[in-house]
Design an enzyme around this catalytic site. Structure first.
Site, PDB file in Angstrom:
ATOM      1  N   HIS A  49      10.951   2.675  -2.164  1.00 33.75           N
ATOM      2  CA  HIS A  49      12.155   2.334  -3.329  1.00 33.75           C
ATOM      3  C   HIS A  49      12.545   0.713  -2.475  1.00 33.75           C
ATOM      4  O   HIS A  49      12.862  -0.165  -3.221  1.00 33.75           O
ATOM      5  CB  HIS A  49      12.899   3.474  -3.668  1.00 33.75           C
ATOM      6  CG  HIS A  49      14.217   3.205  -4.144  1.00 33.75           C
ATOM      7  ND1 HIS A  49      15.401   2.655  -3.836  1.00 33.75           N
ATOM      8  CD2 HIS A  49      14.999   2.427  -5.419  1.00 33.75           C
ATOM      9  CE1 HIS A  49      16.155   2.559  -4.411  1.00 33.75           C
ATOM     10  NE2 HIS A  49      15.607   2.560  -5.285  1.00 33.75           N
ATOM     11  N   GLU A  58      10.331  -1.861  -4.597  1.00 36.07           N
ATOM     12  CA  GLU A  58      10.531  -2.427  -5.644  1.00 36.07           C
ATOM     13  C   GLU A  58      11.167  -3.354  -5.167  1.00 36.07           C
ATOM     14  O   GLU A  58      11.399  -4.110  -5.875  1.00 36.07           O
ATOM     15  CB  GLU A  58      10.713  -0.861  -6.160  1.00 36.07           C
ATOM     16  CG  GLU A  58      11.251  -1.496  -7.820  1.00 36.07           C
ATOM     17  CD  GLU A  58      12.112  -0.255  -7.672  1.00 36.07           C
ATOM     18  OE1 GLU A  58      13.426  -1.456  -8.150  1.00 36.07           O
ATOM     19  OE2 GLU A  58      12.156   0.985  -7.613  1.00 36.07           O
ATOM     20  N   HIS A  59      12.649  -2.703  -4.732  1.00 38.47           N
ATOM     21  CA  HIS A  59      13.412  -3.592  -4.218  1.00 38.47           C
ATOM     22  C   HIS A  59      13.118  -5.411  -3.539  1.00 38.47           C
ATOM     23  O   HIS A  59      12.918  -6.522  -3.818  1.00 38.47           O
ATOM     24  CB  HIS A  59      14.468  -3.317  -3.795  1.00 38.47           C
ATOM     25  CG  HIS A  59      15.890  -2.193  -4.510  1.00 38.47           C
ATOM     26  ND1 HIS A  59      17.288  -3.105  -4.045  1.00 38.47           N
ATOM     27  CD2 HIS A  59      15.402  -1.366  -5.226  1.00 38.47           C
ATOM     28  CE1 HIS A  59      17.597  -2.069  -4.932  1.00 38.47           C
ATOM     29  NE2 HIS A  59      16.977  -0.980  -5.764  1.00 38.47           N
ATOM     30  N   GLU A  66      23.589   1.488  -3.429  1.00 36.43           N
ATOM     31  CA  GLU A  66      23.028   2.417  -4.315  1.00 36.43           C
ATOM     32  C   GLU A  66      22.624   3.960  -4.328  1.00 36.43           C
ATOM     33  O   GLU A  66      23.364   4.913  -4.510  1.00 36.43           O
ATOM     34  CB  GLU A  66      21.972   2.076  -4.399  1.00 36.43           C
ATOM     35  CG  GLU A  66      20.426   2.347  -6.155  1.00 36.43           C
ATOM     36  CD  GLU A  66      19.613   2.679  -6.306  1.00 36.43           C
ATOM     37  OE1 GLU A  66      18.762   2.825  -6.739  1.00 36.43           O
ATOM     38  OE2 GLU A  66      19.566   0.881  -5.387  1.00 36.43           O
TER      39      GLU A  66
END
Length: 415
Positions: free
Chosen positions: A39, A42-43, A119
């Site tokens: 993840h 992905e950023h 997040e």
């Protein structure tokens, strides 16, 4: 020639195209102790490349009225854009560029790591439902990496550095580990031409071994997970089981599990809704979910929330009774036929949207399926028998191998 798979789904009803790049790597492929790296990466894919400053890609998409985003799952990571057809070549060029030309420096890593931690605080630590989901997953899966949250554990996210990101990038972000899905107002020959001009110039990466993960042992205990929180005002519960996915099931089993979820909890016509919400009036909501598109085994879940004046125990007993009834007596042919019609019809409606079509094919191909599997799915659903539905309910939804999660107000305790 470099191993990238390309799927084109022509749809000429509107001058728009959905462009998706799926990488066959997700959180379940992460090295031990590096949870969250999939993840996190992905950023990082939205940062600067050797050819474009940070933000250039996003500005190019918004300037033509398009949209773009990305998401990470247990088994794959996907990057997508929806734009006019004449912009497809430009989108391919941007995606091909960031597939191999990202600039990963310590400042970028540190900044984005802080974004991920924030997040996690916002979406998980401050959300009782999300906290309970993490604890249920960690209890349901005893050996399989699906037990680790996609976003990662806080203490491990904090340790992720540039070397981890670079190693992950070099290993997985290669054309031979990617699937390109293009759906919309396009012709296959033109898509191939554009793909060869952009992605086709990228060098093939080292061959990756087959994704073989730890196998789940036989489960033989009934487990419960309880979270009480002052932020909870309405209690709820869910029960989950480990079941086969479309990639691991015997022929017909996954289709039967899909229909079992539809019969049990697929909407207002389902058994759970009709029994708990309409007739008994003990619940405000009830349903069932089968997560069939997974690389390894998956989960089957049922859930409900009690109505005011009813307890979680009342609702749980009613749900258990419906599950036991199907496991013992099965479903009628008429009931199954109606469920098939609803299920296939809803899928056909979903396929009416080009982005939904791209999602169906991309997720299936990234988890061991084929184009043929997706196309033939409605026919396989139609072939499921009532006995197959009863059989999977009796075999897999056994109370003695389940995990039940309770989300309760601070003053309430589950029985």
């Amino acid at each position: 020639a470099n191993g990238m798979q390309v799927v084109v789904i022509p749809d000429h009803r509107a001058p728009i195209v959905t462009h998706m790049v799926w990488y066959k790597v997700g959180s379940a492929d992460e090295p031990p102790g590096k949870s969250g790296i999939a993840h996190f990466f992905e950023h990082l894919m939205f940062k600067a490349t050797k050819n474009h400053p940070e933000g250039t890609f996003d500005k190019a998409v918004s300037s033509i009225g398009g949209s773009n985003n990305a998401f990470t799952s247990y088994d794959y990571t996907c990057f997508h854009e929806t734009v006019p057809p004449q912009a497809l070549g430009e989108m391919m060029a941007f995606e091909a560029d960031r597939m191999r030309n990202l600039v990963l420096d310590d400042t970028t890593i540190a900044t984005e790591r802080d974004v991920i931690l924030e997040e996690r605080r916002a979406r998980v630590d401050n959300d009782p439902d999300a906290l309970l989901d993490e604890e249920i997953d960690a209890t349901l899966w005893q050996n399989q990496p699906y037990r680790i949250p996609v976003i990662g554990w806080k203490q491990e996210i904090e340790t992720l550095g540039r070397a981890d990101a670079q190693e992950f990038y070099d290993r997985y972000y290669r054309p031979n580990n990617a699937i390109l899905v293009v759906a919309g107002d396009v012709e296959p020959a033109k898509v191939r031409e554009l793909a060869e001009r952009t992605y086709g110039r990228l060098e093939r990466g080292p061959d990756l071994p087959t994704r073989v993960r730890p196998v789940e042992p036989d489960q033989n205990t009934r487990r419960t997970v309880t979270l009480t929180d002052s932020r909870v005002t309405v209690p709820s519960f869910s029960t989950q089981w480990v079941v086969p996915s479309y990639n691991t099931a015997k022929p017909g089993e996954a289709e039967a599990l899909d229909l079992l979820a539809e019969v049990l909890g697929g909407g207002p016509r389902s058994r759970l809704y009709q029994s708990l919400v309409i007739r008994q009036k003990v619940a405000t909501s009830a349903g069932a979910v089968f997560q069939g598109t997974m690389l390894d085994d998956t989960n089957f879940a049922i859930y409900a929330k009690p109505r005011e004046g009813s307890s979680v125990a009342d609702v749980e007993a009613a749900v258990d009774a419906e599950v036991a009834r199907i496991a013992a007596d099965g479903v009628t042919d008429q009931e199954l036929a109606r469920a098939k019609d609803r299920f296939i019809r809803s899928t056909i409606f979903a396929r009416d949207a080009q982005d939904a079509m791209a999602m169906m094919y991309g997720s299936a191909l990234a988890t061991g399926g084929t184009v043929k599997d997706v196309a033939a799915w409605p026919d396989r659903i139609r072939e499921v028998t009532a006995e197959q539905v009863r059989s999977v309910a009796a075999r897999y939804l056994a109370p003695e191998r389940s995990v039940t999660g309770y989300l309760l107000p601070k003053t309430q305790v589950a029985n």
